[in-house]
Design a protein around this motif. Structure first.
Motif, PDB file in Angstrom:
ATOM      1  N   GLY A  36       0.765  -1.058   0.194  1.00  0.00           N
ATOM      2  CA  GLY A  36      -0.076  -0.189  -0.049  1.00  0.00           C
ATOM      3  C   GLY A  36       0.769   1.264   0.002  1.00  0.00           C
ATOM      4  N   LEU A  37       0.451   2.162  -0.623  1.00  0.00           N
ATOM      5  CA  LEU A  37       1.247   3.747  -0.641  1.00  0.00           C
ATOM      6  C   LEU A  37       0.265   4.687  -0.687  1.00  0.00           C
ATOM      7  CD1 LEU A  37       4.289   4.282  -2.949  1.00  0.00           C
ATOM      8  CD2 LEU A  37       2.417   5.724  -3.006  1.00  0.00           C
ATOM      9  N   VAL A  38       0.855   5.771   0.155  1.00  0.00           N
ATOM     10  CA  VAL A  38       0.043   7.060   0.295  1.00  0.00           C
ATOM     11  C   VAL A  38       0.972   8.026  -0.491  1.00  0.00           C
ATOM     12  CG1 VAL A  38      -1.494   8.651   1.441  1.00  0.00           C
ATOM     13  CG2 VAL A  38      -1.258   6.214   2.199  1.00  0.00           C
ATOM     14  N   PHE A  39       0.329   8.795  -1.529  1.00  0.00           N
ATOM     15  CA  PHE A  39       1.370   9.723  -1.942  1.00  0.00           C
ATOM     16  C   PHE A  39       1.434  10.994  -1.438  1.00  0.00           C
ATOM     17  CE2 PHE A  39       0.254   7.363  -6.112  1.00  0.00           C
ATOM     18  CZ  PHE A  39       1.857   7.082  -6.601  1.00  0.00           C
ATOM     19  N   ASP A  40       2.155  11.722  -1.575  1.00  0.00           N
ATOM     20  CA  ASP A  40       2.452  13.152  -1.192  1.00  0.00           C
ATOM     21  C   ASP A  40       1.634  14.105  -1.853  1.00  0.00           C
ATOM     22  OD1 ASP A  40       3.493  15.084   0.421  1.00  0.00           O
ATOM     23  OD2 ASP A  40       5.775  15.138  -0.446  1.00  0.00           O
ATOM     24  N   VAL A  41       1.486  15.396  -1.254  1.00  0.00           N
ATOM     25  CA  VAL A  41       0.668  16.410  -1.965  1.00  0.00           C
ATOM     26  C   VAL A  41       1.056  16.603  -3.448  1.00  0.00           C
ATOM     27  CG1 VAL A  41      -0.013  18.703  -1.978  1.00  0.00           C
ATOM     28  CG2 VAL A  41       0.523  17.592   0.326  1.00  0.00           C
ATOM     29  N   GLY A  42       0.159  16.614  -4.074  1.00  0.00           N
ATOM     30  CA  GLY A  42       0.406  16.692  -5.404  1.00  0.00           C
ATOM     31  C   GLY A  42       0.069  15.492  -6.477  1.00  0.00           C
ATOM     32  N   ALA A  83      -5.818   7.515   5.637  1.00  0.00           N
ATOM     33  CA  ALA A  83      -5.307   6.886   4.577  1.00  0.00           C
ATOM     34  C   ALA A  83      -4.138   5.683   4.928  1.00  0.00           C
ATOM     35  CB  ALA A  83      -4.593   7.700   3.299  1.00  0.00           C
ATOM     36  N   LEU A  84      -3.272   6.165   5.836  1.00  0.00           N
ATOM     37  CA  LEU A  84      -2.333   4.924   6.194  1.00  0.00           C
ATOM     38  C   LEU A  84      -2.976   4.053   6.889  1.00  0.00           C
ATOM     39  CD1 LEU A  84       0.607   7.488   7.263  1.00  0.00           C
ATOM     40  CD2 LEU A  84       0.683   5.626   5.479  1.00  0.00           C
ATOM     41  N   ARG A  85      -3.997   4.236   7.979  1.00  0.00           N
ATOM     42  CA  ARG A  85      -4.888   3.590   8.568  1.00  0.00           C
ATOM     43  C   ARG A  85      -5.764   2.526   7.562  1.00  0.00           C
ATOM     44  NH1 ARG A  85      -6.096   6.509  12.155  1.00  0.00           N
ATOM     45  NH2 ARG A  85      -4.917   5.505  14.154  1.00  0.00           N
ATOM     46  N   GLN A  86      -6.385   2.936   6.761  1.00  0.00           N
ATOM     47  CA  GLN A  86      -7.256   2.280   5.669  1.00  0.00           C
ATOM     48  C   GLN A  86      -6.314   1.247   5.042  1.00  0.00           C
ATOM     49  OE1 GLN A  86      -9.053   4.824   2.792  1.00  0.00           O
ATOM     50  NE2 GLN A  86      -9.096   3.010   1.237  1.00  0.00           N
ATOM     51  N   LEU A  87      -5.347   1.525   4.760  1.00  0.00           N
ATOM     52  CA  LEU A  87      -4.341   0.550   4.059  1.00  0.00           C
ATOM     53  C   LEU A  87      -3.678  -0.501   5.004  1.00  0.00           C
ATOM     54  CD1 LEU A  87      -2.205   2.719   1.631  1.00  0.00           C
ATOM     55  CD2 LEU A  87      -4.162   1.300   0.977  1.00  0.00           C
ATOM     56  N   ALA A  88      -3.363   0.062   6.297  1.00  0.00           N
ATOM     57  CA  ALA A  88      -2.945  -0.901   7.319  1.00  0.00           C
ATOM     58  C   ALA A  88      -3.956  -1.901   7.802  1.00  0.00           C
ATOM     59  CB  ALA A  88      -2.272  -0.139   8.399  1.00  0.00           C
ATOM     60  N   SER A  89      -5.429  -1.476   7.672  1.00  0.00           N
ATOM     61  CA  SER A  89      -6.121  -2.307   8.362  1.00  0.00           C
ATOM     62  C   SER A  89      -6.783  -3.473   7.268  1.00  0.00           C
ATOM     63  CB  SER A  89      -7.704  -1.513   8.513  1.00  0.00           C
ATOM     64  OG  SER A  89      -7.391  -0.421   9.294  1.00  0.00           O
ATOM     65  N   GLN A  90      -6.309  -3.177   6.030  1.00  0.00           N
ATOM     66  CA  GLN A  90      -6.402  -4.511   5.042  1.00  0.00           C
ATOM     67  C   GLN A  90      -5.584  -5.568   5.462  1.00  0.00           C
ATOM     68  OE1 GLN A  90      -6.831  -3.247   0.949  1.00  0.00           O
ATOM     69  NE2 GLN A  90      -7.531  -1.067   1.533  1.00  0.00           N
ATOM     70  N   PRO A  91      -6.144  -6.821   5.813  1.00  0.00           N
ATOM     71  CA  PRO A  91      -5.264  -8.031   6.075  1.00  0.00           C
ATOM     72  C   PRO A  91      -4.351  -8.487   4.935  1.00  0.00           C
ATOM     73  CG  PRO A  91      -7.813  -8.498   5.759  1.00  0.00           C
ATOM     74  CD  PRO A  91      -7.650  -7.202   5.576  1.00  0.00           C
ATOM     75  N   ASP A  92      -4.595  -8.013   3.713  1.00  0.00           N
ATOM     76  CA  ASP A  92      -3.682  -8.699   2.562  1.00  0.00           C
ATOM     77  C   ASP A  92      -2.672  -7.697   2.333  1.00  0.00           C
ATOM     78  OD1 ASP A  92      -5.462  -6.743   1.660  1.00  0.00           O
ATOM     79  OD2 ASP A  92      -5.626  -7.641  -0.242  1.00  0.00           O
ATOM     80  N   ILE A  93      -2.563  -6.471   2.796  1.00  0.00           N
ATOM     81  CA  ILE A  93      -1.584  -5.704   2.656  1.00  0.00           C
ATOM     82  C   ILE A  93      -0.492  -5.579   3.788  1.00  0.00           C
ATOM     83  CG2 ILE A  93      -0.742  -3.028   2.736  1.00  0.00           C
ATOM     84  CD1 ILE A  93      -3.416  -2.893   1.009  1.00  0.00           C
ATOM     85  N   ASP A  94       0.712  -6.031   3.361  1.00  0.00           N
ATOM     86  CA  ASP A  94       1.946  -6.130   4.534  1.00  0.00           C
ATOM     87  C   ASP A  94       2.694  -5.145   4.615  1.00  0.00           C
ATOM     88  OD1 ASP A  94       1.144  -9.053   4.958  1.00  0.00           O
ATOM     89  OD2 ASP A  94       1.760  -9.456   3.048  1.00  0.00           O
ATOM     90  N   LEU A  95       2.718  -4.467   3.612  1.00  0.00           N
ATOM     91  CA  LEU A  95       3.864  -3.187   3.486  1.00  0.00           C
ATOM     92  C   LEU A  95       3.145  -1.840   3.377  1.00  0.00           C
ATOM     93  CD1 LEU A  95       6.945  -1.875   3.573  1.00  0.00           C
ATOM     94  CD2 LEU A  95       7.150  -2.667   1.302  1.00  0.00           C
ATOM     95  N   ILE A  96       3.428  -0.730   4.145  1.00  0.00           N
ATOM     96  CA  ILE A  96       2.785   0.406   3.575  1.00  0.00           C
ATOM     97  C   ILE A  96       3.652   1.561   3.572  1.00  0.00           C
ATOM     98  CG2 ILE A  96       1.092   2.063   4.480  1.00  0.00           C
ATOM     99  CD1 ILE A  96       0.604  -1.256   5.764  1.00  0.00           C
ATOM    100  N   PHE A  97       3.629   2.357   2.524  1.00  0.00           N
ATOM    101  CA  PHE A  97       4.558   3.468   2.179  1.00  0.00           C
ATOM    102  C   PHE A  97       3.875   4.808   2.531  1.00  0.00           C
ATOM    103  CE2 PHE A  97       6.937   0.613  -0.284  1.00  0.00           C
ATOM    104  CZ  PHE A  97       8.263   0.790   0.068  1.00  0.00           C
ATOM    105  N   GLY A  98       4.485   5.836   3.194  1.00  0.00           N
ATOM    106  CA  GLY A  98       3.944   7.083   3.196  1.00  0.00           C
ATOM    107  C   GLY A  98       5.004   7.801   2.598  1.00  0.00           C
ATOM    108  N   ILE A  99       4.600   8.606   1.346  1.00  0.00           N
ATOM    109  CA  ILE A  99       5.768   9.350   0.520  1.00  0.00           C
ATOM    110  C   ILE A  99       5.725  10.980   0.836  1.00  0.00           C
ATOM    111  CG2 ILE A  99       6.430   9.900  -1.760  1.00  0.00           C
ATOM    112  CD1 ILE A  99       6.432   6.855  -1.013  1.00  0.00           C
ATOM    113  N   GLY A 100       6.817  11.022   1.742  1.00  0.00           N
ATOM    114  CA  GLY A 100       6.980  12.639   1.929  1.00  0.00           C
ATOM    115  C   GLY A 100       7.210  12.850   3.440  1.00  0.00           C
TER     116      GLY A 100
END
Length: 340
Positions: A36-42, A83-100
């Motif tokens: 899972g990945l959450v983009f920075d502003v823009g 957004a980070l919590r939404q991805l982390a709450s999904q059981p099939d997602i093991d790695l989450i990126f925050g960009i920025g």
């Protein structure tokens, strides 16, 4: 005979059940890593930081076979924690990126909340008061040292003796770009004139090309012939100004020479795509480690572009001088304290 048939059917059913269970187990053990990945502003399309992150994600999909899901927070990215919590709450997602860097506090908190997941933050803001969880990779770059090299280049290339800098959000991270640039330029020519401008004080400053163009036009009007921009999607406005005034610029994060062909002296690149890809690869190979990971000038994880397209700007003589400065920084002869 009927008993024999029934016995055979029972054995076949038992064999089938065992086979089915075996196949499910195999499928489970070879299932794709989902990221899972959450983009920075823009968001995507900034031709800079976010696009570099996405490039790393796509490379991981192509070469490592991962699946991924991403989120682009609206506005100034105020929903990044959600957004980070939404991805982390999904059981099939093991790695989450925050960009920025604006994710630093939120991703630290979420990583503690989900200790079974792995997290990574690109451009993490290192703070001695903030302990990095073991399941969080804090990825940083040597922007100040890299920008010192960029300032060296700009001071050697300028014809007017006037150079400029335009940052996005006036923040500790972007100040590192500015400081390195100014120090490097003045080390070559103490009399060089440097115009400094920032798009704004909030995260929205990374997606305001109109304001960045206004700042760039103002600097060019003062005789500046090279502008170094570190402003995310706002940099698109600096490209427009350079194109309009037929002046020069220096890009950032990615090689931006194709945005204004023949007018980009170089770009300070940060190996964001490589960092994303490598982090994913480490998770797959069970080599993931929390803590700070630095991509610096010695490994060229932070570097400037030098190729056939910008040789008209960076002559052999200038190249040798800049590389000499790089080595002096690495050897400690030139002291540059990140964040000083």
């Amino acid at each position: 005979m009927r008993k024999v048939v029934l016995l055979l059917l029972a054995l076949m059913t038992l064999f089938s059940a065992c086979k089915s269970g075996s196949e499910k187990k195999e499928e489970s053990s070879t299932s794709k890593l989902k990221v899972g990945l959450v983009f920075d502003v823009g968001g995507r399309g900034d031709k800079s930081f976010n696009d570099a992150s996405y490039k790393g994600l796509e490379k991981a999909k192509k070469e490592l076979g991962i699946a991924y899901e991403y989120i682009e927070p609206p506005g100034e990215g105020a929903d990044r924690e959600t957004a980070l919590r939404q991805l982390a709450s999904q059981p099939d997602i093991d790695l989450i990126f925050g960009i920025g860097f604006i994710f630093s506090n939120d991703i630290t908190a979420i990583a503690k909340e989900f200790p079974e997941k792995k997290f990574a933050c690109v451009d993490f803001s290192i703070d001695t008061s903030r302990q990095i969880p073991e399941n969080l990779s804090a990825i940083t770059f040597e922007e100040q040292k890299g920008s010192y090299l960029i300032g060296t280049l700009a001071s050697l290339v300028t014809k007017t003796g006037k150079i400029g800098f335009i940052g996005g959000m006036e923040s500790p991270l972007i100040k590192k770009f500015e400081r390195g640039y100014v120090e490097g330029a003045r080390a070559i020519n103490p009399d060089v004139q440097i115009e400094i401008g920032y798009v704004g004080l909030t995260a929205s400053a990374f997606k305001n090309p109109a304001k960045a163009k206004e700042l760039a036009l103002g600097q060019y009007a003062k005789g500046v012939d090279i502008i170094y921009q570190a402003s995310g999607a706002s940099g698109l406005g600096v490209f427009e100004a350079a194109r309009q005034e037929k002046k020069y610029l220096i890009g950032t994060d990615q090689n931006q020479e194709d945005e204004v062909p023949g007018q980009v002296v170089t770009s300070l690149i940060k190996a964001v795509d490589f960092a994303v890809f490598t982090t994913v690869e480490d998770v797959i190979n069970n080599k993931f480690k929390g803590g700070n990971t630095v991509y610096g000038i010695e490994s060229r994880g932070t570097d400037y572009i030098y190729n056939d397209k910008n040789k008209p700007f960076i002559t052999d003589e200038i190249r040798k001088k800049v590389e000499s400065v790089r080595q002096k920084i690495i050897d400690g002869e030139i002291k540059i304290e990140e964040g000083a």
